[in-house]
Design an enzyme around this catalytic site. Sequence first.
Site: not given
Ligand code: AMP
Length: 251
Positions: A28-29, A35, A59, A183-184
């Site tokens: 989701m950027g 990521h 979501q 985390s974002s």
């Molecule tokens: P998101 O943009 O939050 O939907 O995350 C995209 C992908 O990155 C998902 O598969 C998340 O589980 C993964 N992700 C997010 N944060 C982390 C992190 N700290 N370490 C590893 N993978 C991550």
Amino acid sequence: MNIVTDLQEWLAIRNTLQHKSIGFVPTMGNLHAGHLSLCERAAAENDITVVSIFVNPTQFNETNDFANYPRTLLEDQESLAKFNIDYLLLPTQESMYADQYEIQVNETSLSQILEGEFRPGHFSGMLTVVLKLLNLVAPQHAYFGEKDYQQFLLIQKMVGALFLPVKIIGCETVRARDGLALSSRNSRLNEVARERAAAFPRLLSSDLTVSEIMNELAKLEFKVEYIAEKWGRRLGAVWLDGVRLIDNVAI
Ligand code: AMP
């Protein structure tokens, strides 16, 4: 890195990649090192790497969370340029949901507990968009973070149940120096809260029992949604200063 926003254009490109192995990283950027670790692995293990950025409205169970989700496309493009990414997909909301959200994927068991209990509808929105993206990209390998462990299990379950020809690969959680999972949403914590947040992963990976962890977190003014032991992991969700954090560790 080619940037593709039009899905018809993407499908035409996809047709030209028949004999290549494709690795896919949906996001989701607001990309961070978590990521990017998925992108790096996908690029190392496949001929062609595709990353998508799509902030999926279905979501988010709170409209404010969707509206305030950090959108940093230019910085994201710069971060991705350092890796060997072939295509960046940026689909529009209209093209992803030409069905007006009328077709949805529902899982009736695993999606109802933990995250599912506190974020009604979240997993249905997530599974629906992941299925659409997997169908569009048709990768051999798709990479997901173990940070969202329940999400990872649900995607594996969907792929098995629907006979999707893709291997789901789980990647280890990338953490800040003090242990907080990247985390974002961390960027929404002010400096003081950001420092206090490190207690969450510290307690989660401690020798304390689940109820002791909950008590300690409450003392530190975290609002605990759940701490649970399942699937060989200890998982938790907490609020700190109006920001929701989730994490899990192997036990
Ligand atoms: P998101 O943009 O939050 O939907 O995350 C995209 C992908 O990155 C998902 O598969 C998340 O589980 C993964 N992700 C997010 N944060 C982390 C992190 N700290 N370490 C590893 N993978 C991550």
